[in-house]
Design a protein around this motif. Structure first.
Motif, PDB file in Angstrom:
ATOM      1  N   ASN A   1      -0.915   2.204  17.497  1.00 10.39           N
ATOM      2  CA  ASN A   1      -1.954   2.027  18.507  1.00 10.39           C
ATOM      3  C   ASN A   1      -1.462   1.222  19.704  1.00 10.39           C
ATOM      4  O   ASN A   1      -1.897   1.463  20.834  1.00 10.39           O
ATOM      5  CB  ASN A   1      -3.188   1.366  17.882  1.00 10.39           C
ATOM      6  CG  ASN A   1      -4.087   2.361  17.178  1.00 10.39           C
ATOM      7  OD1 ASN A   1      -4.950   2.981  17.798  1.00 10.39           O
ATOM      8  ND2 ASN A   1      -3.875   2.520  15.878  1.00 10.39           N
ATOM      9  N   LEU A   2      -0.555   0.283  19.475  1.00 13.53           N
ATOM     10  CA  LEU A   2       0.025  -0.437  20.610  1.00 13.53           C
ATOM     11  C   LEU A   2       0.858   0.503  21.475  1.00 13.53           C
ATOM     12  O   LEU A   2       0.820   0.438  22.715  1.00 13.53           O
ATOM     13  CB  LEU A   2       0.887  -1.595  20.116  1.00 13.53           C
ATOM     14  CG  LEU A   2       0.152  -2.769  19.454  1.00 13.53           C
ATOM     15  CD1 LEU A   2       1.134  -3.879  19.083  1.00 13.53           C
ATOM     16  CD2 LEU A   2      -0.942  -3.326  20.361  1.00 13.53           C
ATOM     17  N   LEU A   3       1.615   1.398  20.828  1.00  8.92           N
ATOM     18  CA  LEU A   3       2.379   2.383  21.599  1.00  8.92           C
ATOM     19  C   LEU A   3       1.449   3.274  22.406  1.00  8.92           C
ATOM     20  O   LEU A   3       1.748   3.619  23.565  1.00  8.92           O
ATOM     21  CB  LEU A   3       3.243   3.240  20.653  1.00  8.92           C
ATOM     22  CG  LEU A   3       4.432   2.546  19.982  1.00  8.92           C
ATOM     23  CD1 LEU A   3       5.149   3.521  19.060  1.00  8.92           C
ATOM     24  CD2 LEU A   3       5.395   1.989  21.027  1.00  8.92           C
ATOM     25  N   ALA A   4       0.304   3.642  21.845  1.00  9.36           N
ATOM     26  CA  ALA A   4      -0.669   4.463  22.579  1.00  9.36           C
ATOM     27  C   ALA A   4      -1.223   3.701  23.771  1.00  9.36           C
ATOM     28  O   ALA A   4      -1.440   4.288  24.849  1.00  9.36           O
ATOM     29  CB  ALA A   4      -1.798   4.886  21.632  1.00  9.36           C
ATOM     30  N   MET A   5      -1.452   2.406  23.611  1.00  9.01           N
ATOM     31  CA  MET A   5      -1.944   1.600  24.734  1.00  9.01           C
ATOM     32  C   MET A   5      -0.916   1.547  25.852  1.00  9.01           C
ATOM     33  O   MET A   5      -1.263   1.654  27.041  1.00  9.01           O
ATOM     34  CB  MET A   5      -2.278   0.191  24.251  1.00  9.01           C
ATOM     35  CG  MET A   5      -3.414   0.114  23.252  1.00  9.01           C
ATOM     36  SD  MET A   5      -3.654  -1.589  22.662  1.00  9.01           S
ATOM     37  CE  MET A   5      -4.690  -1.305  21.218  1.00  9.01           C
ATOM     38  N   PHE A   6       0.357   1.369  25.507  1.00  6.82           N
ATOM     39  CA  PHE A   6       1.406   1.350  26.535  1.00  6.82           C
ATOM     40  C   PHE A   6       1.504   2.697  27.245  1.00  6.82           C
ATOM     41  O   PHE A   6       1.759   2.763  28.445  1.00  6.82           O
ATOM     42  CB  PHE A   6       2.756   0.999  25.898  1.00  6.82           C
ATOM     43  CG  PHE A   6       2.846  -0.413  25.402  1.00  6.82           C
ATOM     44  CD1 PHE A   6       2.457  -1.475  26.203  1.00  6.82           C
ATOM     45  CD2 PHE A   6       3.324  -0.697  24.130  1.00  6.82           C
ATOM     46  CE1 PHE A   6       2.539  -2.782  25.760  1.00  6.82           C
ATOM     47  CE2 PHE A   6       3.410  -1.995  23.674  1.00  6.82           C
ATOM     48  CZ  PHE A   6       3.017  -3.046  24.485  1.00  6.82           C
ATOM     49  N   GLU A   7       1.300   3.775  26.500  1.00  4.77           N
ATOM     50  CA  GLU A   7       1.377   5.107  27.106  1.00  4.77           C
ATOM     51  C   GLU A   7       0.201   5.351  28.042  1.00  4.77           C
ATOM     52  O   GLU A   7       0.357   5.935  29.113  1.00  4.77           O
ATOM     53  CB  GLU A   7       1.411   6.166  26.007  1.00  4.77           C
ATOM     54  CG  GLU A   7       1.590   7.585  26.518  1.00  4.77           C
ATOM     55  CD  GLU A   7       1.664   8.597  25.398  1.00  4.77           C
ATOM     56  OE1 GLU A   7       2.091   9.738  25.663  1.00  4.77           O
ATOM     57  OE2 GLU A   7       1.288   8.268  24.252  1.00  4.77           O
TER      58      GLU A   7
ATOM     59  N   ASP B   1      -1.611   3.016  29.625  1.00  2.16           N
ATOM     60  CA  ASP B   1      -1.630   2.056  30.733  1.00  2.16           C
ATOM     61  C   ASP B   1      -0.205   1.617  31.042  1.00  2.16           C
ATOM     62  O   ASP B   1       0.317   0.687  30.412  1.00  2.16           O
ATOM     63  CB  ASP B   1      -2.492   0.855  30.365  1.00  2.16           C
ATOM     64  CG  ASP B   1      -2.643  -0.124  31.531  1.00  2.16           C
ATOM     65  OD1 ASP B   1      -2.090   0.153  32.624  1.00  2.16           O
ATOM     66  OD2 ASP B   1      -3.309  -1.169  31.341  1.00  2.16           O
ATOM     67  N   PRO B   2       0.469   2.250  31.976  1.00  5.22           N
ATOM     68  CA  PRO B   2       1.865   1.888  32.292  1.00  5.22           C
ATOM     69  C   PRO B   2       2.024   0.446  32.752  1.00  5.22           C
ATOM     70  O   PRO B   2       3.122  -0.116  32.665  1.00  5.22           O
ATOM     71  CB  PRO B   2       2.239   2.869  33.411  1.00  5.22           C
ATOM     72  CG  PRO B   2       1.278   4.008  33.275  1.00  5.22           C
ATOM     73  CD  PRO B   2       0.004   3.402  32.772  1.00  5.22           C
ATOM     74  N   GLU B   3       0.955  -0.185  33.263  1.00  3.32           N
ATOM     75  CA  GLU B   3       1.052  -1.570  33.733  1.00  3.32           C
ATOM     76  C   GLU B   3       0.917  -2.588  32.603  1.00  3.32           C
ATOM     77  O   GLU B   3       1.153  -3.775  32.819  1.00  3.32           O
ATOM     78  CB  GLU B   3      -0.027  -1.827  34.783  1.00  3.32           C
ATOM     79  CG  GLU B   3       0.153  -0.972  36.042  1.00  3.32           C
ATOM     80  CD  GLU B   3      -0.893  -1.290  37.095  1.00  3.32           C
ATOM     81  OE1 GLU B   3      -1.764  -2.157  36.800  1.00  3.32           O
ATOM     82  OE2 GLU B   3      -0.849  -0.689  38.189  1.00  3.32           O
ATOM     83  N   LEU B   4       0.536  -2.144  31.436  1.00  4.67           N
ATOM     84  CA  LEU B   4       0.366  -3.052  30.307  1.00  4.67           C
ATOM     85  C   LEU B   4       1.743  -3.471  29.770  1.00  4.67           C
ATOM     86  O   LEU B   4       2.617  -2.642  29.525  1.00  4.67           O
ATOM     87  CB  LEU B   4      -0.427  -2.363  29.181  1.00  4.67           C
ATOM     88  CG  LEU B   4      -0.718  -3.207  27.943  1.00  4.67           C
ATOM     89  CD1 LEU B   4      -1.646  -4.372  28.284  1.00  4.67           C
ATOM     90  CD2 LEU B   4      -1.325  -2.345  26.838  1.00  4.67           C
ATOM     91  N   LEU B   5       1.947  -4.782  29.604  1.00  8.52           N
ATOM     92  CA  LEU B   5       3.211  -5.326  29.113  1.00  8.52           C
ATOM     93  C   LEU B   5       3.008  -5.963  27.739  1.00  8.52           C
ATOM     94  O   LEU B   5       1.883  -6.372  27.397  1.00  8.52           O
ATOM     95  CB  LEU B   5       3.752  -6.376  30.087  1.00  8.52           C
ATOM     96  CG  LEU B   5       4.052  -5.878  31.510  1.00  8.52           C
ATOM     97  CD1 LEU B   5       4.478  -7.048  32.388  1.00  8.52           C
ATOM     98  CD2 LEU B   5       5.123  -4.791  31.490  1.00  8.52           C
ATOM     99  N   PRO B   6       4.071  -6.084  26.949  1.00  7.36           N
ATOM    100  CA  PRO B   6       3.917  -6.699  25.627  1.00  7.36           C
ATOM    101  C   PRO B   6       3.337  -8.107  25.663  1.00  7.36           C
ATOM    102  O   PRO B   6       2.561  -8.482  24.784  1.00  7.36           O
ATOM    103  CB  PRO B   6       5.363  -6.697  25.075  1.00  7.36           C
ATOM    104  CG  PRO B   6       6.022  -5.543  25.752  1.00  7.36           C
ATOM    105  CD  PRO B   6       5.426  -5.512  27.136  1.00  7.36           C
ATOM    106  N   ASN B   7       3.684  -8.905  26.697  1.00  8.80           N
ATOM    107  CA  ASN B   7       3.154 -10.271  26.732  1.00  8.80           C
ATOM    108  C   ASN B   7       1.692 -10.317  27.173  1.00  8.80           C
ATOM    109  O   ASN B   7       1.120 -11.396  27.289  1.00  8.80           O
ATOM    110  CB  ASN B   7       4.004 -11.169  27.627  1.00  8.80           C
ATOM    111  CG  ASN B   7       4.099 -10.659  29.049  1.00  8.80           C
ATOM    112  OD1 ASN B   7       3.464  -9.657  29.409  1.00  8.80           O
ATOM    113  ND2 ASN B   7       4.905 -11.332  29.865  1.00  8.80           N
ATOM    114  N   ASP B   8       1.086  -9.139  27.424  1.00 10.73           N
ATOM    115  CA  ASP B   8      -0.352  -9.074  27.705  1.00 10.73           C
ATOM    116  C   ASP B   8      -1.167  -8.912  26.423  1.00 10.73           C
ATOM    117  O   ASP B   8      -2.396  -8.763  26.488  1.00 10.73           O
ATOM    118  CB  ASP B   8      -0.662  -7.887  28.632  1.00 10.73           C
ATOM    119  CG  ASP B   8      -0.053  -8.056  30.011  1.00 10.73           C
ATOM    120  OD1 ASP B   8       0.053  -9.212  30.463  1.00 10.73           O
ATOM    121  OD2 ASP B   8       0.330  -7.033  30.628  1.00 10.73           O
TER     122      ASP B   8
END
Length: 783
Positions: A55-61, A63-70
């Motif tokens: 699900n984290l990978l889906a969130m990154f896909e 929202d390209p602006e989403l970073l791991p430290n967010d």
């Protein structure tokens, strides 16, 4: 601004608005909820970690602006999830996406096994050196490396300890100090003496040295492993003795640091954790100096102080260090993040209830303003909910891993789901994503919006699983083609090996030719002495007694001392009485053999026969005037009859040498006789042909079922179909009887093979080839 479900709920919390479904939402509501508020129901914490990763990978896909430290991921007890997080987020192969992360708030104790190993050493004397605890120390990080032992070495040691039947206690003197009889059997001293003597001298029947029976199994380079193990045990016993009595804090500091130095190697893996334990020990010394304490506490108080201090020492490094942050649920942790994930939101864990004690006056008479763990957890949940900027993610164990029954989430999650249903009309079924038990379930790779996976390995596994389900009729067995022909050395076969082959051809093929051993090894070490003889131990003792009595030995003091030295008998008079009872029964069985042993001492004959390109070797024993005697102190089985038949054919092949040509098989329940076999050469050749075939592929021959088929057809007059039906029933078993198919070797060789394919013309031909001549020469002896 209410742009989605999450922001609308946050607005309601800010404005103290109790929304109902009749109210107009501030944003367009579709027929399904948006992804700003997510609930995931899994079968286990491991599946929670796997689902979170996808699900984290889906969130990154999305929202390209989403970073791991967010992103922050919180759990009520991050120590429980830390190893699972590392297992999932650190296991990506080449080309697979990796999410940078850090784990904070892990207790030093739960982060590594050095602390548990250290505390286990401190508890050994109190636990009477129980064998399971002593050997388990070698599994803790840094200990076996300190003594130069490898995993294989520890396996050998475990086997030696189990075979020498060490249970607990250093020696009999220590048992006396505990108010118990000072019996040396099953102690560490008894086992160590047997190991050392076994290396120094071979074991011979009836020979003991100073009351010690040598232990077979240690030779050659094993001496190095034994030496390292004895060094480990020596330091164990010395350290345990040093932990007795009252000492000053300074003296305790010296003893504890000495134990740490003696048992733990400080390398890249364990150095930091060894240092943590050392710091706690030093802290106790410093605190006592500051307090001016000069008393002499006992070991229990010192161990309690160390345990409490180290349990509360946490590793806070890794919080907001550039990747996804995993941490415990603590106040003020959920400062605004774009994505906040809560895992482990189980009904029995969150909100926590620390319980109360009889002396807890605040729990008995609570007053306004008293701190409440339950209320603190409720506030942390609310704080997390209002701090999420884009996505609020919740997961919990919501399905039983045994039977898939639903398990309710935390009451706080249920209240949030109720609010969504009352305020927006989305039912819990719409909000909750129920996940599959396995990550490779085909459901994750179909056209399902809620279930998805980014794992290429799981995709391939799902494809294979789907293919196997679609093509179950085309599944192939373990061995599909013939193996390569064995080398010429296989043409020289001992008669015992030939018997072993026909006892279980599938096992012989897998173990001898392919080196596959499928028996489950019982590696559990028992801490309790034996109070009775049962199972295999009773069988082996009975066989030894029958052989002794038959050979003219009294089977009295010699066997009693031997078994006691081995630790096989219950302690004291009970062991002697049990052996005496077994000896009486064994004597009655030997009397049953007397009618077949007339003519003085038994003779023997060396075997060396050339048949069909094979050289059959071995030795025939127990040959008396009336014939050769085979016996077993147990109920007769098909394997006994088949083994005796093979020996009988070898005896019959020596026609003309003046040897008797009859063979007797005597068991507890019955006795049979084999008459002279005139075509012994042809029958042996047929057996060796089957042996040659069985070295190339699984032989369609199962001794107990092949005998059953032959008897049903040629002795009971049943038709072929009826005989096969009876055989298949015994193969499959029932609710009340274990099927032959459960044998691991048959199960592997004949996997994905229907009974019709197993019990085919080859089975019929092989069964008749072996058992028809056997049955023709078999006679029941009525006593």
């Amino acid at each position: 601004e209410c742009r989605d479900l999450l922001s609308c709920i946050q607005s309601d919390i800010l404005n103290l608005n109790d929304r109902t479904i009749k109210d107009e939402p501030c944003f367009p509501v579709s027929g399904s909820p948006d992804s700003s508020l997510q609930f995931h129901s899994c079968h286990s914490p491991m599946r929670e970690a796997e689902v979170l990763y996808d699900n984290l990978l889906a969130m990154f896909e999305d929202d390209p602006e989403l970073l791991p430290n967010d992103i922050i991921v919180m759990a009520p007890d991050i120590g429980l999830y830390a190893p699972l997080i590392h297992a999932v987020f650190d296991s990506q192969g080449n080309g697979e996406p990796r999410i940078p992360f850090s784990v904070s708030d892990r207790s030093v104790r739960k982060e590594n096994g050095v602390f548990d190993g250290f505390m286990s050493i401190l508890d050994l004397k109190r636990n009477r050196y129980r064998v399971s605890q002593v050997i388990s120390l070698l599994d803790y990080p840094g200990i076996k490396e300190k003594f130069g032992l490898s995993e294989n070495d520890v396996g050998k040691i475990r086997s030696w300890v189990k075979d020498t039947r060490i249970r607990w206690g250093f020696d009999g003197t220590e048992k006396t100090a505990l108010g118990l009889p000072g019996i040396n059997e099953n102690t560490w001293k008894a086992g160590i003496e047997r190991m050392l003597l076994g290396y120094a001298m071979p074991r011979e029947q009836g020979k003991m040295f100073s009351g010690i029976l040598p232990f077979d199994g240690i030779e050659g380079t094993d001496a190095q492993v034994l030496g390292k193990f004895l060094e480990f045990l020596e330091k164990i016993f010395i350290s345990a003795e040093a932990l007795d009595g009252l000492r000053t804090i300074k003296e305790w500091h010296s003893v504890l640091t000495g134990i740490l130095d003696d048992f733990f190697i400080s390398n890249d893996e364990t150095g930091r954790h060894v240092q943590s334990v050392r710091k706690v020990i030093s802290r106790i010394l410093n605190n006592s100096a500051i307090a001016g304490y000069d008393g002499e506490p006992g070991p229990d108080l010192v161990k309690y102080c160390i345990k409490k201090d180290l349990e509360h020492e946490s590793n806070v490094s890794g919080f907001m260090s550039g990747g996804v942050t995993f941490c415990s649920m603590l106040p003020m942790r959920s400062i605004p993040f774009k994505v906040i994930c809560l895992i482990g939101m189980n009904n029995d864990i969150f909100p926590g209830n620390p319980g109360s004690y009889g002396f807890d006056l605040m729990a008995k008479d609570p007053r306004p303003g008293d701190r409440s763990k339950k209320n603190d957890d409720k506030y942390i949940f609310l704080e997390a909910l209002i701090s999420a900027r884009k996505i609020f993610y919740v997961s919990y164990v919501g399905q039983s891993i045994q039977d898939n029954t639903p398990i309710p989430p935390s009451v706080l999650v249920s209240e949030l789901l109720d609010y969504v249903r009352e305020g927006f009309g989305f039912s819990p079924e719409q909000m909750i994503t129920g996940h599959k038990l396995q990550a490779f379930s085909p459901g994750y790779f179909n056209d399902n919006e809620k279930l998805f996976s980014y794992s290429a390995g799981n995709m391939l596994a799902a494809q294979r699983l789907s293919e196997s389900r679609r093509k179950s009729a085309d599944r192939v067995p373990f061995i599909t083609d013939k193996l390569t022909a064995p080398s010429d050395e296989w043409n020289i076969i001992n008669i015992e090996s030939l018997c072993g082959f026909f006892m279980n051809p599938a096992k012989y093929l897998l173990s001898k030719r392919l080196g596959l051993f499928l028996e489950e090894k019982d590696d559990v070490l028992s801490d309790r002495e034996d109070f009775d003889l049962s199972g295999l131990d009773r069988y082996l003792v009975n066989q030894d007694l029958v052989s002794d009595i038959k050979d003219g030995d009294a089977a009295g003091d010699y066997r009693l001392n031997e078994y006691r030295s081995e630790g096989r008998l219950p302690h004291g008079k009970a062991g002697g009485m049990l052996l005496n009872e077994s000896g009486i029964d064994a004597g009655l069985f030997v009397k049953k053999l007397d009618q077949y042993t007339k003519g003085g001492k038994p003779g023997s004959c060396d075997l060396d026969i050339m048949i069909n390109g094979f050289s059959l070797t071995g030795r025939l024993t127990n040959i008396y005037a009336d014939g050769m005697l085979c016996f077993r102190y147990a109920a007769m089985k098909a394997k006994d009859i088949l083994r005796s038949w093979i020996y009988h054919l070898a005896l019959s092949s020596h026609r003309g040498r003046g040897l008797p040509l009859n063979t007797f098989l005597v068991c507890m329940d019955r006795a049979v006789k084999f008459s002279p076999a005139e075509k012994s050469g042809d029958n042996l050749a047929a057996l060796l042909d089957l042996y040659r075939e069985g070295l190339l592929r699984p032989l369609h021959f199962i001794p107990e079922l092949s005998r059953e088929y032959a008897e049903q057809m040629h002795m009971k007059g049943k038709g072929g179909n009826e005989a096969i039906r009876i055989v298949v029933k015994k193969w499959q078993g029932s609710d009340y009887a274990k099927g032959v198919s459960e044998d691991p070797y048959y199960a592997l060789c004949f996997r994905n093979t229907s009974p019709a394919e197993i019990f085919d013309d080859s089975f019929i031909k092989n069964s008749e080839s072996v058992f028809i001549p056997l049955l023709e020469h078999l006679q029941e002896i009525i006593s």
